[in-house]
Design a protein around this motif. Structure first.
Motif, mmCIF file in Angstrom:
data_model
loop_
_atom_site.group_PDB
_atom_site.id
_atom_site.type_symbol
_atom_site.label_atom_id
_atom_site.label_comp_id
_atom_site.label_asym_id
_atom_site.label_seq_id
_atom_site.Cartn_x
_atom_site.Cartn_y
_atom_site.Cartn_z
ATOM 1 N N ILE A 222 0.927 -1.034 0.016
ATOM 2 C CA ILE A 222 0.047 0.009 0.043
ATOM 3 C C ILE A 222 0.699 1.198 -0.010
ATOM 4 O O ILE A 222 0.526 2.236 -0.574
ATOM 5 N N ASN A 223 1.762 1.402 0.893
ATOM 6 C CA ASN A 223 2.756 2.220 0.799
ATOM 7 C C ASN A 223 3.472 2.412 -0.445
ATOM 8 O O ASN A 223 3.466 3.792 -0.893
ATOM 9 N N ARG A 224 3.774 1.552 -1.322
ATOM 10 C CA ARG A 224 4.608 1.775 -2.398
ATOM 11 C C ARG A 224 3.505 1.965 -3.625
ATOM 12 O O ARG A 224 3.744 3.150 -4.396
ATOM 13 N N GLU A 225 2.520 1.423 -3.660
ATOM 14 C CA GLU A 225 1.652 1.726 -4.990
ATOM 15 C C GLU A 225 0.564 2.656 -4.709
ATOM 16 O O GLU A 225 -0.042 3.011 -5.736
ATOM 17 N N GLY A 228 0.961 5.239 0.676
ATOM 18 C CA GLY A 228 0.665 4.975 1.872
ATOM 19 C C GLY A 228 1.721 5.484 2.933
ATOM 20 O O GLY A 228 2.738 5.619 2.542
ATOM 21 N N GLY A 229 1.261 5.634 3.970
ATOM 22 C CA GLY A 229 2.226 6.010 5.102
ATOM 23 C C GLY A 229 2.279 5.054 6.286
ATOM 24 O O GLY A 229 2.621 5.641 7.339
ATOM 25 N N PHE A 230 2.076 3.840 6.097
ATOM 26 C CA PHE A 230 2.206 2.896 7.328
ATOM 27 C C PHE A 230 3.520 2.831 7.869
ATOM 28 O O PHE A 230 4.642 2.444 7.062
ATOM 29 N N ASP A 231 3.633 2.896 9.148
ATOM 30 C CA ASP A 231 4.923 2.702 9.698
ATOM 31 C C ASP A 231 4.906 1.167 10.303
ATOM 32 O O ASP A 231 4.231 0.831 11.110
ATOM 33 N N LEU A 232 5.562 0.341 9.393
ATOM 34 C CA LEU A 232 5.719 -1.029 9.864
ATOM 35 C C LEU A 232 5.904 -1.476 11.262
ATOM 36 O O LEU A 232 5.619 -2.500 11.625
ATOM 37 N N ALA A 233 6.777 -0.647 11.881
ATOM 38 C CA ALA A 233 7.327 -0.923 13.474
ATOM 39 C C ALA A 233 5.740 -0.733 14.290
ATOM 40 O O ALA A 233 5.983 -1.105 15.347
ATOM 41 N N ARG A 234 4.717 -0.253 13.812
ATOM 42 C CA ARG A 234 3.820 0.118 14.601
ATOM 43 C C ARG A 234 2.528 -0.897 14.145
ATOM 44 O O ARG A 234 1.418 -0.514 14.707
ATOM 45 N N PHE A 235 2.719 -1.865 13.702
ATOM 46 C CA PHE A 235 1.710 -2.999 13.286
ATOM 47 C C PHE A 235 2.346 -4.341 13.397
ATOM 48 O O PHE A 235 3.653 -4.583 13.391
ATOM 49 N N ALA A 256 -0.555 0.819 18.208
ATOM 50 C CA ALA A 256 -0.746 2.025 18.986
ATOM 51 C C ALA A 256 -2.108 2.794 18.474
ATOM 52 O O ALA A 256 -2.811 2.675 17.415
ATOM 53 N N ASP A 257 -2.672 3.978 19.029
ATOM 54 C CA ASP A 257 -3.648 4.857 18.434
ATOM 55 C C ASP A 257 -2.847 5.747 17.449
ATOM 56 O O ASP A 257 -1.729 6.105 17.922
ATOM 57 N N GLN A 258 -3.414 5.768 16.183
ATOM 58 C CA GLN A 258 -2.422 6.457 15.494
ATOM 59 C C GLN A 258 -3.505 6.801 13.949
ATOM 60 O O GLN A 258 -4.291 6.043 13.596
ATOM 61 N N THR A 259 -2.977 7.767 13.066
ATOM 62 C CA THR A 259 -3.461 7.886 11.797
ATOM 63 C C THR A 259 -2.482 7.742 10.681
ATOM 64 O O THR A 259 -1.397 8.053 10.743
ATOM 65 N N VAL A 260 -3.272 7.001 9.705
ATOM 66 C CA VAL A 260 -2.161 6.819 8.506
ATOM 67 C C VAL A 260 -2.830 7.422 7.287
ATOM 68 O O VAL A 260 -3.932 6.993 7.001
ATOM 69 N N ALA A 261 -1.767 7.977 6.734
ATOM 70 C CA ALA A 261 -2.325 8.753 5.439
ATOM 71 C C ALA A 261 -2.052 7.758 4.453
ATOM 72 O O ALA A 261 -1.254 7.042 4.131
ATOM 73 N N GLY A 264 -4.677 10.788 -0.513
ATOM 74 C CA GLY A 264 -5.382 11.790 0.170
ATOM 75 C C GLY A 264 -6.310 11.410 1.323
ATOM 76 O O GLY A 264 -6.652 12.466 1.949
ATOM 77 N N ASP A 265 -6.277 10.278 1.684
ATOM 78 C CA ASP A 265 -7.290 9.966 2.773
ATOM 79 C C ASP A 265 -6.415 9.707 4.168
ATOM 80 O O ASP A 265 -5.224 9.336 4.319
ATOM 81 N N LEU A 266 -7.091 9.786 5.296
ATOM 82 C CA LEU A 266 -6.416 9.581 6.633
ATOM 83 C C LEU A 266 -7.263 8.520 7.299
ATOM 84 O O LEU A 266 -8.884 8.542 7.284
ATOM 85 N N VAL A 267 -6.524 7.525 7.708
ATOM 86 C CA VAL A 267 -7.256 6.457 8.298
ATOM 87 C C VAL A 267 -6.928 6.161 9.816
ATOM 88 O O VAL A 267 -5.877 6.124 9.992
ATOM 89 N N ALA A 268 -7.960 6.173 10.538
ATOM 90 C CA ALA A 268 -7.411 6.067 12.027
ATOM 91 C C ALA A 268 -7.499 4.744 12.576
ATOM 92 O O ALA A 268 -8.497 4.016 12.198
ATOM 93 N N PHE A 269 -6.600 4.521 13.402
ATOM 94 C CA PHE A 269 -6.696 3.173 13.853
ATOM 95 C C PHE A 269 -6.359 3.527 15.378
ATOM 96 O O PHE A 269 -5.569 4.189 15.986
#
Ligand code: AVI
Length: 317
Positions: A222-225, A228-235, A256-261, A264-269
């Motif tokens: 998702i990050n590459r294609e 996406g801005g997933f930080d793999l250390a946080r999953f 963690a509680d976090q928001t991933v871009a 253009g979308d923001l996804v809250a976890f």
């Protein structure tokens, strides 16, 4: 005239739509087919060789041990239609065992991979007519209309890939396969059997962390294609048993509680919230019989290993 849209762009848009919809759902989920980019396919090949992952080696042993009975079941001069062309080991085993198979039709969405697998097989079986079909076997598809009509058609669906389909998808698949194979058609399907969780769960959460890498690679994709801005250390990877569904599920758990871009979308976890990335259903022989019967198939052969971990089933109509 309309320009043709390249397949990889159609795929990218389908991926984008699935990620947008799946991560906006109350229970976040992504279809497991997106696990298989190049890296994901490599990691899956590695999984099949892990000590904990029994399905591949058990199924291969069953195919070897029961080659004669399988050949008798299929009959001579068969046309073999394989759903999802694998790396070729099981295919080669079956083609070598059968009595003079006439035509082999591998169906796979990955055209390049399909050509490569076909070329490799035609070196080993130079007399065999190979007719690759580039298509998604979970969707409507047509086989070439000039396939021999008189020969028995055998559907081959190894690897317990049927377990990755929901019950509805599995029924649709079995129905469509009858359409492809005709009323005389038979099928050979690899089915992973229900077993104790002490054996099952490590197969989806191995000590070397290969399955974890396979699962989390989806976030890297998702990050590459999709920017996406997933930080793999946080999953983290999690494998869990869903008793209602009779399936092992893979999840990516937010640490963690976090928001991933993403684009253009923001996804809250929330911390502990998960993305469900795959279900791998495990059937009892009776449950698989019932599933097949609902679509007009009868399981007339069940070949298994001595620990009854896995079954290769022979289906007729
Ligand atoms: C491809 N499929 C049958 C595998 C399975 O066992 O469900 C995919 C897999 N997922 C994690 N490990 C293997």
């Amino acid at each position: 005239m309309l320009d043709r849209v390249p397949l990889h762009e159609i795929q990218r848009e389908a991926f984008r739509a699935d990620v947008r919809d799946g991560l906006a759902a109350p229970a976040k989920r992504l279809p497991s087919r997106w696990l298989y980019d190049d890296r994901g396919s490599e990691l899956f090949e590695e999984i099949t060789r892990l000590p904990e992952y029994y399905p591949t080696r058990t199924e291969t042993r069953i195919l070897e041990a029961r080659a004669e009975e399988i050949a008798a079941f299929c009959g001579p001069r068969a046309t073999v239609v394989e759903y999802g062309a694998g790396a070729g080991v099981k295919t080669a085993l079956v083609l070598a065992a059968l009595d003079n198979p006439a035509v082999y039709v591998p169906i796979d969405i990955a055209g390049d991979f399909l050509e490569l697998a076909a070329a490799r097989l035609s070196e080993r079986f130079p007399w065999l007519e190979i007719r690759p079909v580039t298509a998604d076997f979970t969707a409507e598809l047509d086989l070439p209309d000039d396939l021999p009509r008189l020969n028995a058609r055998i559907g081959f669906f190894p690897g317990s890939t049927i377990g990755n389909l929901s019950e509805g998808e599995a029924r649709t698949f079995l129905r469509r396969m009858r359409g492809h194979l005709g009323s005389q058609g038979k099928a050979i399907i690899g089915v992973d059997l229900r077993k104790d969780l002490g054996r099952l769960l490590p197969a989806y959460d191995d000590a070397a962390g290969v399955t974890a890498a396979f699962n989390l690679n989806l976030l890297t994709r998702i990050n590459r294609e999709l920017e996406g801005g997933f930080d793999l250390a946080r999953f983290a990877h999690e494998a869990r048993w869903n008793d209602v569904e009779g399936a092992v599920e893979m999840h990516a758990v937010s640490l963690a509680d976090q928001t991933v871009a993403i684009g253009g979308d923001l996804v809250a976890f929330a911390r502990g919230e998960t993305i469900h990335t795959e279900s791998s259903r495990k059937y009892s022989p009776e449950a698989f019989d019932a599933l097949a019967a609902a679509e007009g198939w009868a399981v007339t052969r069940l070949w298994t290993d001595e620990d009854r971990l896995f079954a290769v089933m022979g289906l007729e109509q």
